[in-house]
Design a protein around this motif. Sequence first.
Motif, mmCIF file in Angstrom:
data_model
loop_
_atom_site.group_PDB
_atom_site.id
_atom_site.type_symbol
_atom_site.label_atom_id
_atom_site.label_comp_id
_atom_site.label_asym_id
_atom_site.label_seq_id
_atom_site.Cartn_x
_atom_site.Cartn_y
_atom_site.Cartn_z
ATOM 1 N N THR A 30 -5.527 -11.746 -3.285
ATOM 2 C CA THR A 30 -4.541 -11.181 -3.504
ATOM 3 C C THR A 30 -5.481 -10.853 -4.982
ATOM 4 O O THR A 30 -4.643 -10.020 -5.096
ATOM 5 N N SER A 35 -1.859 -7.076 -1.029
ATOM 6 C CA SER A 35 -0.858 -7.468 -0.917
ATOM 7 C C SER A 35 0.014 -9.014 -0.043
ATOM 8 O O SER A 35 -0.623 -8.740 0.967
ATOM 9 N N TYR A 37 2.699 -9.427 0.746
ATOM 10 C CA TYR A 37 3.644 -9.111 1.482
ATOM 11 C C TYR A 37 2.864 -8.652 3.044
ATOM 12 O O TYR A 37 3.456 -9.034 3.565
ATOM 13 N N VAL A 38 1.827 -7.929 2.480
ATOM 14 C CA VAL A 38 1.290 -7.842 4.174
ATOM 15 C C VAL A 38 0.526 -8.828 4.690
ATOM 16 O O VAL A 38 -0.187 -8.822 5.981
ATOM 17 N N ALA A 226 8.051 -5.584 4.017
ATOM 18 C CA ALA A 226 6.651 -4.940 3.744
ATOM 19 C C ALA A 226 7.026 -4.160 3.642
ATOM 20 O O ALA A 226 6.646 -3.480 2.398
ATOM 21 N N GLU A 230 6.559 -2.510 0.166
ATOM 22 C CA GLU A 230 5.074 -2.008 -0.650
ATOM 23 C C GLU A 230 5.547 -0.446 -0.014
ATOM 24 O O GLU A 230 5.667 0.018 1.295
ATOM 25 N N THR A 232 3.017 2.142 -0.532
ATOM 26 C CA THR A 232 1.878 2.898 -0.359
ATOM 27 C C THR A 232 1.670 2.384 1.174
ATOM 28 O O THR A 232 1.014 1.346 1.591
ATOM 29 N N ALA A 235 -1.823 0.459 1.147
ATOM 30 C CA ALA A 235 -1.207 -1.545 0.906
ATOM 31 C C ALA A 235 -1.754 -2.077 2.294
ATOM 32 O O ALA A 235 -2.113 -3.380 2.281
ATOM 33 N N TRP A 236 -1.826 -1.609 3.370
ATOM 34 C CA TRP A 236 -1.997 -2.108 4.434
ATOM 35 C C TRP A 236 -3.502 -2.276 5.023
ATOM 36 O O TRP A 236 -3.673 -2.529 6.235
#
Length: 350
Positions: A30, A35, A37-38, A226, A230, A232, A235-236
């Motif tokens: 991190t 992220s 969440y990702v 996520a 997120e 954008t 972020a993935w």
Amino acid sequence: MVSEGVSVTVAMVTTQFLDVGLNTLVKSATNSGMSNYVFVVYSNLLALCFLLPSTILYHRKRAPPPIPSSILCRMFLISCLSTAVQTLVYTGIGYSSPTLASAAVDLVPAFTFILAVISRMENLNLKLHRSQAKIVGTVVSIAGALIMTLYKGVPLIRQNLALGGRGAYLSVQSDWILGGFILATASFCASVMFIVMTWVIRDYPEELVLTTICSSLVVVLSAIVALIAEGTSKAWILRSDKELIAVCYSAIFVVSMRGVVNAWAFRKKGPIYVAMFSPLGMVIAAAMGVVLLGDSLYLGSLIGAATIAIGFYAVIWAQAQEENVLHIERNDFASSSSSSPLMSTIAIDA
């Protein structure tokens, strides 16, 4: 033959060894921009890639029993709690540190014990020594974990002079209070999840099926979270080897392996037994740090580890006493049942 109790204990200790280092991996990932969440989505999605084929292979000759709608509803609740726990833990680590996360996890036995008594999964009789031992053991284990986290003491084995102990605990980000609250909330949600999972696995004793379905639901739920959190697509994208390693480690050793082992242990021993292994992770982490990484051993770590061991043994002893009592009662019932037809025949012949 190895007894069932020893098998469960060895399996749970093994999962604690596998857990050591996960928080640090997540913190490192991190910090490099991944992220939280990702991370939850990817780790559960990859875990599903292991769990689904394993479940199909395991049940290729024996189909699992049908799942009632009530069990499915409880599985969905477990998935919601699991999504919340994973998201809150990794978010809390981001605001604070892996050390504070270890301290917060040590609240799980206390929360689980209280919830187990309220839900009547745990029969508490203060007049019985085994009930007293469970209460005292739980409190002592939590106290030992807090000692290891908050008290440094004098160095017993001085190796590296890296900052550690209470100094590291107090030198985390200024948001550590918020991080601590988030981590404490995650611990409470984890305890609720332990209770619900025990409730499910005792009614539907199929660990692989349960873990696979819950993991698939977590993928959907965490993906929704996520996508909302997120804004954008960048972020993935996994941008470093650290992020990929953290995802793979979490998927294989935490979501998949620990999930199945925990479900099995819930069915065999109950939620309190599983929760009691949380403080043991700190002892394992400290020991591996001294042996493998050359960390210094401090008095606080030694006192805390000994305190955790005492509390852990008290709970294990109480669990063994309960199982012995249940075994004796079952044998007495079986013997009385088998003797009843004979007694009836004698009475009729008379």
